[in-house]
Motif scaffolding. Structure first.
Motif, PDB file in Angstrom:
ATOM      1  N   ILE A  51       0.841  -1.201   0.000  1.00 44.60           N
ATOM      2  CA  ILE A  51       0.000   0.000   0.000  1.00 44.60           C
ATOM      3  C   ILE A  51       0.871   1.244   0.000  1.00 44.60           C
ATOM      4  O   ILE A  51       1.847   1.313   0.722  1.00 44.60           O
ATOM      5  CB  ILE A  51      -0.890   0.021   1.274  1.00 44.60           C
ATOM      6  CG1 ILE A  51      -1.842  -1.170   1.265  1.00 44.60           C
ATOM      7  CG2 ILE A  51      -1.660   1.312   1.378  1.00 44.60           C
ATOM      8  CD1 ILE A  51      -2.737  -1.220   2.477  1.00 44.60           C
ATOM      9  N   PRO A 106      -0.346   5.065   0.157  1.00 44.32           N
ATOM     10  CA  PRO A 106      -1.256   6.212   0.071  1.00 44.32           C
ATOM     11  C   PRO A 106      -0.418   7.483   0.186  1.00 44.32           C
ATOM     12  O   PRO A 106       0.486   7.552   0.995  1.00 44.32           O
ATOM     13  CB  PRO A 106      -2.139   6.039   1.298  1.00 44.32           C
ATOM     14  CG  PRO A 106      -1.357   5.194   2.251  1.00 44.32           C
ATOM     15  CD  PRO A 106      -0.197   4.590   1.535  1.00 44.32           C
ATOM     16  N   SER A 152      -7.353  13.065   4.922  1.00 44.71           N
ATOM     17  CA  SER A 152      -6.899  11.983   5.783  1.00 44.71           C
ATOM     18  C   SER A 152      -6.831  10.707   4.980  1.00 44.71           C
ATOM     19  O   SER A 152      -7.524  10.538   3.978  1.00 44.71           O
ATOM     20  CB  SER A 152      -7.847  11.812   6.967  1.00 44.71           C
ATOM     21  OG  SER A 152      -9.144  11.556   6.505  1.00 44.71           O
ATOM     22  N   HIS A 153      -5.965   9.819   5.398  1.00 45.50           N
ATOM     23  CA  HIS A 153      -6.027   8.478   4.834  1.00 45.50           C
ATOM     24  C   HIS A 153      -5.754   7.459   5.915  1.00 45.50           C
ATOM     25  O   HIS A 153      -5.081   7.729   6.896  1.00 45.50           O
ATOM     26  CB  HIS A 153      -5.116   8.305   3.620  1.00 45.50           C
ATOM     27  CG  HIS A 153      -3.655   8.448   3.863  1.00 45.50           C
ATOM     28  ND1 HIS A 153      -2.925   7.513   4.537  1.00 45.50           N
ATOM     29  CD2 HIS A 153      -2.788   9.397   3.492  1.00 45.50           C
ATOM     30  CE1 HIS A 153      -1.660   7.894   4.556  1.00 45.50           C
ATOM     31  NE2 HIS A 153      -1.543   9.038   3.944  1.00 45.50           N
ATOM     32  N   GLY A 154      -6.317   6.312   5.698  1.00 50.30           N
ATOM     33  CA  GLY A 154      -6.113   5.240   6.658  1.00 50.30           C
ATOM     34  C   GLY A 154      -5.833   3.970   5.899  1.00 50.30           C
ATOM     35  O   GLY A 154      -6.283   3.797   4.771  1.00 50.30           O
ATOM     36  N   ALA A 155      -5.063   3.081   6.500  1.00 54.03           N
ATOM     37  CA  ALA A 155      -4.776   1.816   5.850  1.00 54.03           C
ATOM     38  C   ALA A 155      -4.627   0.741   6.904  1.00 54.03           C
ATOM     39  O   ALA A 155      -4.046   0.983   7.956  1.00 54.03           O
ATOM     40  CB  ALA A 155      -3.487   1.918   5.039  1.00 54.03           C
ATOM     41  N   THR A 156      -5.186  -0.409   6.641  1.00 56.32           N
ATOM     42  CA  THR A 156      -4.964  -1.531   7.552  1.00 56.32           C
ATOM     43  C   THR A 156      -4.724  -2.779   6.724  1.00 56.32           C
ATOM     44  O   THR A 156      -5.258  -2.940   5.626  1.00 56.32           O
ATOM     45  CB  THR A 156      -6.175  -1.805   8.473  1.00 56.32           C
ATOM     46  OG1 THR A 156      -7.294  -2.170   7.657  1.00 56.32           O
ATOM     47  CG2 THR A 156      -6.543  -0.607   9.308  1.00 56.32           C
TER      48      THR A 156
END
Lengths: 373, 481
Positions: free
Chosen positions: A297, A299, A311-315
């Motif tokens: 990933i 971003p 904002s960005h989120g990643a899991t």
């Protein structure tokens, strides 16, 4: 052009390029492509909607319906220096040109690509979709096939003031095929581009979207679900350029990776100095169902305006055992519990898909994919 | 942004760099430029054994074949590596005690507020102060040596503890790791060496204060810290440079090695000269910092407050090799005027049940650009690995840029990786709230920025926390309303 190799035309991008660090096209570079074979017997979806059908990249008059405002391929100068778009520009002879006049609601149109043959071949359709001010359109794009081929479509989208395009894509190509799709969208004031891609097929695929928000209050949704297994490689890459104030972008991309599959997500939000009051959101989540699966990933936020909210989120992780346990303790068998959790995981990305036929189609495909696991 | 804000921005931009004085003492310099002879000269100057010279020459040969990296979001005119001095030292012989230290040097340290003499005893800090390239004074040697701790200039360690240096030097950051690390390996002039033996908890916090003084001098320190089984140490590094019109190059390498159950905490407050309000001058800070958690349950923690330098290029990283090892990265990076920062971390998870935490706070003001660039990599063997990353950016003014470029790669299904990032401007309602309670615009911004950075600042050792908080306000003075 029998026997040509893409390398002789324009070099394919290599992993040395930052935008391609996670997707290796050497397998594609090594191939030679023969003449486009005769099309296979088509299997078309059972949907009562006007449709445009392409067999091995060639428009089929017999199978297509009369779609208002649709014309055939029209050559235009290629604006970018992107290698894949250039290769497409050099070869494109087929595609659709859709121009919906201002204020017209053109309903839903199916765009179908069916491919197959015994020797490797390549096709490079170029589509242009323009919506006049306030126009509406929904496109459901389905790509399926058998055998070895390279599908390299470029779709250029222009949405004028207040226009709205819903673009739902199902990529279910042959597991031996390459699908490298480029989509470029220009979105004017108050216009909205709502995109969803389901990546299920192909040996190697990439959906690359460049969306430019050019007028105030423009909106873009880029959602996607990647369901990959075997040694499949799926890449979803997006670049959203906020070039006007008060625009919003939303991205939710979910990947479910089984066996040795590899998923890639790259997403960049660019906010220009003029794009004050930008609201940008990006969520990327991946479920690894096997010890050999891999997710990469990247971003990116590139911000030059100060009054913004980005904002960005990643899991990345496995299915939560506690959740599985919870469902099992309520008497739900393990396989079903896992299926429920995966569908729930994908739901957030699917949710904005409004067109009922499209939603039913996608849900059926996800179900079929899961049953095969 | 309000008119008051704009005004304050301008006022603050006019803020003078308060450490911008230079010390006039006789300097010993080698000729400008870099070639094999210079490398040999540096080595000879340090009375180094042959193996060390070979190591340097190998690095130099590799560096010559390498190219300067250009992937970071930084811009600068080409650096002329032949127009730099690679060695500069006060020309008097190395002092044996504080009494022998040149009074003007001590005076300078006074101005910087370094507790070097009696104040050092009160503060309980041992300082291995690097004045340009030679360590001029080392205090608290005795207390440390009683505990078995080795804390000395690395040039001394090369002579007196060659077995340790040979085993560990270049083992974390290989000679040809990157362009600037190779350059450093060839020409490093001094730096600190720390060895904490098995089971020892270092009795005091160790500190090095770096300072670049001579004009046109590249500062190439090399730091090597080894914590043996069960050992622990907290190391503080602070940097200040005088004001110069030219851009000065700083290419340091820091290597940390933590064996089983060992803990290393490395804290940096970097406030080197950032250049003037027009972006003229300032330090190019191109640094390679990396720690290897070799042993099981070992821990390496990086905390940095970066307010200085014209350009910062720095990615303190952790290689989490030992099972159960822990890596941490806490960072505040402030850029103002025309400063550029491209900084972040790499967490490479190799061992089982390894965990890492990344908290990064970027603040951009003026015409500056601030980039977080990080990598979290979970290798197939890292079962049960865990990462949490949070990168927040705060924008002050509409001429600056904030960028976030994280790379997340997971190849283990049992690993859990979480990443979140936000970018926003300093909130008008918070400012208004503070102002309505009678705080000045500047104090209000200072308060909000300090609150924004709290998660990182609380990781700093006491001695640094106060300085860091002040620095944050000072760095943003004139940039915010």
């Amino acid at each position: 052009m029998p026997g040509w190799k893409p390398l002789e035309m324009t070099a394919l991008p290599t992993r040395k390029l930052e935008a391609w660090r996670y997707t290796d096209l050497r397998a594609l570079s090594a191939m030679s492509f023969g003449e486009v074979p005769n099309p296979p017997a088509p299997v078309l979806p059972d949907l009562a909607l006007p449709r445009l059908v392409f067999l091995n990249g060639v428009s089929s008059e017999n199978l297509s319906s009369a779609v208002p405002y649709a014309r055939g391929f029209e050559a235009v100068a290629e604006p970018s220096a992107e290698p894949l778009a250039l290769i497409n520009a050099a070869h494109a002879q087929q595609g659709i040109t859709l121009e919906i006049p201002a204020g017209v609601d053109a309903g839903t149109v199916l765009l179908i690509s069916q491919a197959g043959g015994t020797v490797p071949f390549a096709f490079h359709p170029r589509h242009r979709i323009t919506l006049g001010a306030g126009a509406r359109l929904t496109i459901i794009e389905i790509a399926k096939g058998d055998g070895v081929y390279w599908h390299n479509p470029v779709t250029d989208i222009v949405l004028q003031d207040g226009a709205k395009l819903e673009h739902v894509r199902l990529q279910d190509e042959s597991r031996e095929a390459f699908n490298l799709s480029t989509i470029r969208a220009e979105i004017a004031e108050n216009a909205a581009y709502e995109h969803f891609t389901a990546t299920i097929g192909a040996k190697l695929s990439r959906t690359e979207i460049h969306a430019a928000l050019l007028g105030t209050n423009a909106l873009v949704h880029l959602n996607a679900a990647q369901l990959l297994t075997g040694t499949q490689h799926g890449d979803f890459t997006s670049v959203i350029a906020h070039k006007a104030p008060n625009c919003a972008s939303r991205q939710t991309v979910k990947s479910v990776l089984a066996e040795k599959a590899r998923g890639v997500f790259q997403g960049r939000i660019e906010v220009a100095r003029v794009a004050q009051k930008t609201d940008g959101y990006q969520m990327n989540q991946a479920l690894l169902l096997s010890p050999d699966a891999e997710m990469d990933i990247k971003p990116e936020l590139e911000i030059f305006a100060d009054d913004v909210k980005c904002s960005h989120g990643a899991t990345i992780g496995a299915l939560d055992n506690e959740q599985v346990f919870y469902l099992r303790s309520r008497g739900i068998p393990e396989a079903e519990a896992r299926s429920m959790l995966i569908r729930a995981f994908l739901e957030e990305a699917l949710e904005p898909v409004a067109q009922a036929d499209a939603k039913a189609l996608l849900e059926a495909e996800i179900e079929t994919w899961w049953v095969k696991q | 942004m309000s008119a008051t804000t704009e005004n304050t921005v301008h006022e603050m931009a006019a803020q003078k760099y308060k450490y911008g004085f230079t010390t006039d003492i006789a300097m010993e310099e080698f000729p400008k430029g870099l070639n094999e002879d210079i490398v040999r000269l540096i080595s000879a100057k340090k009375s180094e054994p042959a193996w060390m010279l070979d190591w340097r020459l190998k690095a130099f040969a590799m560096w010559q074949k390498m190219e300067e990296p250009h992937w970071a979001r930084i811009h600068h005119p080409p650096i002329d590596y032949d127009d730099l001095y690679y060695y500069a030292a006060p020309s008097a012989p190395a002092p044996k005690s504080l009494d022998e230290v040149d009074p003007s040097l001590l005076d300078m340290y006074e101005k910087l507020g370094i507790p070097l003499n009696e104040r050092a005893a009160l503060a309980g800090v041992a300082v291995d102060a690097v004045f340009d390239s030679v360590s001029v004074a080392t205090t608290f040697r005795e207390t440390l040596s009683k505990a078995g701790v080795i804390f000395c200039p690395i040039s001394e360690a090369v002579r007196e503890h060659p077995e340790l240096v040979r085993e560990y030097l270049g083992s974390v950051v290989p000679v040809a790791d990157n362009y600037f690390a190779a350059l450093n390996s060839a020409v490093f002039s001094d730096g600190s060496f720390v060895y904490i033996p098995k089971g020892v908890r270092c009795p005091m916090e160790l500190s090095t204060y770096f300072r670049i003084n001579a004009k046109n001098t590249g500062q190439f320190e090399r730091t090597l810290i080894i914590a043996a089984e069960g050992a622990s140490v907290s190391y503080l590094e602070g940097c200040t440079a005088p004001m110069r019109d030219e851009n000065q190059l700083h290419a340091a390498v820091v290597e940390l090695v933590a064996l089983d159950e060992a803990k290393i905490k490395y804290s940096t407050v970097q406030n080197w000269y950032p250049g003037d309000a027009d972006g003229k001058g300032g330090i190019y800070n191109f640094v390679t910092k990396r720690g290897a958690c070799r042993g099981r349950n070992s821990k390496i923690s990086w905390t940095q407050v970066e307010t200085g330098s014209a350009i910062t290029w720095k990615y303190p990283s952790c290689i989490l090799q030992g099972d159960g090892s822990v890596g941490e990265f806490y960072s505040v990076a402030v850029t103002n005027n025309f400063q550029q920062a491209d900084t972040g971390t790499k967490m490479i998870h190799l061992g089982k049940n390894t965990s890492s935490t990344i908290i990064s706070k970027g603040i951009s003001a003026g015409h500056s650009n601030n980039t977080y660039r990080g990598l979290v990599k979970i290798m197939p063997g890292a079962s049960g690995a865990r990462n949490f990353t949070q990168c927040d950016s705060l924008l002050i003014g509409d001429q600056c840029g904030a960028h976030t470029v994280p790379y997340i790669e997971s190849r283990n299904m049992s690993a859990k990786v979480e990443h979140e990032a936000t970018t926003s401007k300093i909130a008008e309602d918070q400012l208004f709230y503070c102002r309505s309670r009678g705080l000045s615009q500047e104090d209000a911004v200072g308060l909000i920025v300090n609150g924004f950075c709290k998660d990182v600042l609380k990781e700093l050792p006491m001695e640094f926390a106060v300085e860091a908080q002040k620095l944050l306000s000072v760095s943003l003075e004139g940039s915010v309303g």
